[in-house]
Design a protein around this motif. Sequence first.
Motif, PDB file in Angstrom:
ATOM      1  N   LEU A  77       0.837  -1.193   0.000  1.00  0.00           N
ATOM      2  CA  LEU A  77       0.000   0.000   0.000  1.00  0.00           C
ATOM      3  C   LEU A  77       0.871   1.241   0.000  1.00  0.00           C
ATOM      4  O   LEU A  77       2.089   1.177   0.233  1.00  0.00           O
ATOM      5  N   THR A  78       0.252   2.401  -0.255  1.00  0.00           N
ATOM      6  CA  THR A  78       0.945   3.681  -0.135  1.00  0.00           C
ATOM      7  C   THR A  78       0.591   4.307   1.201  1.00  0.00           C
ATOM      8  O   THR A  78      -0.531   4.149   1.705  1.00  0.00           O
ATOM      9  N   LEU A  79       1.531   5.036   1.761  1.00  0.00           N
ATOM     10  CA  LEU A  79       1.380   5.531   3.125  1.00  0.00           C
ATOM     11  C   LEU A  79       0.354   6.655   3.241  1.00  0.00           C
ATOM     12  O   LEU A  79      -0.406   6.709   4.220  1.00  0.00           O
ATOM     13  N   GLY A  80       0.316   7.576   2.258  1.00  0.00           N
ATOM     14  CA  GLY A  80      -0.554   8.744   2.360  1.00  0.00           C
ATOM     15  C   GLY A  80      -2.016   8.412   2.585  1.00  0.00           C
ATOM     16  O   GLY A  80      -2.634   8.896   3.546  1.00  0.00           O
ATOM     17  N   PRO A  81      -2.657   7.581   1.736  1.00  0.00           N
ATOM     18  CA  PRO A  81      -4.068   7.234   1.948  1.00  0.00           C
ATOM     19  C   PRO A  81      -4.319   6.533   3.283  1.00  0.00           C
ATOM     20  O   PRO A  81      -5.363   6.739   3.902  1.00  0.00           O
ATOM     21  N   LEU A  82      -3.381   5.702   3.729  1.00  0.00           N
ATOM     22  CA  LEU A  82      -3.554   5.040   5.020  1.00  0.00           C
ATOM     23  C   LEU A  82      -3.645   6.057   6.150  1.00  0.00           C
ATOM     24  O   LEU A  82      -4.500   5.967   7.032  1.00  0.00           O
TER      25      LEU A  82
END
Length: 607
Positions: free
Chosen positions: A313-318
């Motif tokens: 996953l990518t960190l920003g959306p999390l």
Amino acid sequence: MINLLVILLSVLLQIAAAAFAIRVNRIAGRRLVWLLLSGALVLMAVRRLMVLEDLVNRGLPDHLLSYEVLGLLISAMLLAGMILVQDVFRSKAVEAARLEEARIQARAEADKLTAVMAATPIPLWISEDPACQLVHANPAASRLHLMAPATRQAQGFILRQNGRDLALDEMPLQRAARAGEQIHDLPLDLVSPDGEVRRLMFYATPLRDLEGRLHGGVCCAVDITDSRRTEEALSKAQKMESLGMLSGGIAHDFNNIFQSMTANLEMAQASVPEDSKSQGYLLRLKAGLDRASRLSRDILYSSGGDLRRPESLTLGPLVAEALDRMGLPVLRDLTGDLPVILVDPLLVSRVVEGLVTNALEADSAMGAIRVRTYMRTLTATDLSSGHWPEAIEPGLYAVLEVSDQGHGIDGAMLSRIFDPFFSTRDLGRGLGLAAALGIVRGHRGGIQVESIPDVGSVFRVHFPAPEGQVPTAAPTVVDLHARNVVLLADDELDLREVMAEMLQDWFGLEVVSAADGQEALEVFTQRPEAFDLVILDATMPRMGGVEAFRAMQALRPGLPGILCSGYALPVSRDQAIAQGFADFLKKPFTSAELEVLLDRVMGARLK
């Protein structure tokens, strides 16, 4: 006739004296002087021969000539003088050779000492006088400018003992050279001009002459900063290991209890009408159970919790999703085009919640709290700045940064804020930061903290960007059976009963129960082809789940299995899959989590 003998003897004596003069010339080394002297003696001998010739031509007198006797005596004295001079110069030559040999040997020893000092990596000082006015230093010591009076103050290097700056006469070298002190294992802090503090261990000894008088001293220092940090890290690791074993055992028992309570609670909610007053009581009970489960998980995470289900996953959306759930007023600067990283989304959300909550509690003046995400390439210099509770490797990382404008953290507190159960406030369990560190450790990342009292703090969480790494996929099970028979093994009777009831009533599965791995293996051995799935607890009496499943697979390769555990294993899901299990189920879990897992393992939505 006698005059002839006297003259010939005188000539021989003079020639012998000339020969000795030539030998002295070889010893003394002043060639011109001794050549002139030798030439003069030879000429004297020639002159005597000319006198002899003249006497022979005129006729030798019968009586002894007195001046010829005097010439003989002079020749004898010249010869005796040359012999004595030769002995004197030979003695001086021997002494000079000895001195030259001693000088060469001293030069060789000095060269050896210079080479040793130059090659020695530790600082080394040698004073040639008690006042330490003439101090020799090797290259490692020259860079420190400590012991030399002329350069020490100008360079800004300071030695401290227990927080107090040492004066020049308190330096180890001065104490040895002036007072004759023997110094061993003296720990001092070296403060460089840029503020860096290194811990050095000093040794010093005085130099004395043959009569015991002081004439200097020798001092060396060993940098023990890194070894101290290693010892502290090892001590902390041992403490965390002990705490992890303790908390893991406690949390395992709690999780078994919570799992039984969760399953019974969900079944009670399903059996009670939605408009019943009992639903409110059950909801409040569920909320309390959720808080208790979260506390248990925090204990596990603080000792290095596992990744339940890592995803790419990518960190920003999390981070954005976690902040949306919290609904708190924070400034966001979330980069959306960060590379994909391998993380557990639930645990990353827990880290975000913990850090933001900590910032809100610290920010008593209600200043701005900022949350950022970005990429960062860590270097060795970056790792030496700020406070890192645990060291990580340099490289590329996705960073979550939470900053506040609160009261800050002083240096004494900074080294303890990640310790489990440590809190600077009256309220709180002291597990938020400890749990965050454990989660980040499980992701093989690290946390950097920079804080200034009365200004604020910055927490930077680093998640490694594993380019090319993909999450481990669970093996696909294609041999499906219509009967859907499950073999369930757990040593907790209450949990085993409620799990069997849930699997039967909610998911339509036929369940065969066993009290431990040994009993489960005995049941399975009787009918290896009868079971579509086995669900085994990891820790049971007589035989654990992993050992039992290995024996089952030997009887039936490809058997799908799920491993359950309430322990905090560092990579429990990966370990379970490596042992042949289809997936891993962490206690306590809900019916929804169980349903998703059964769908994934058995290949179809279960009714």
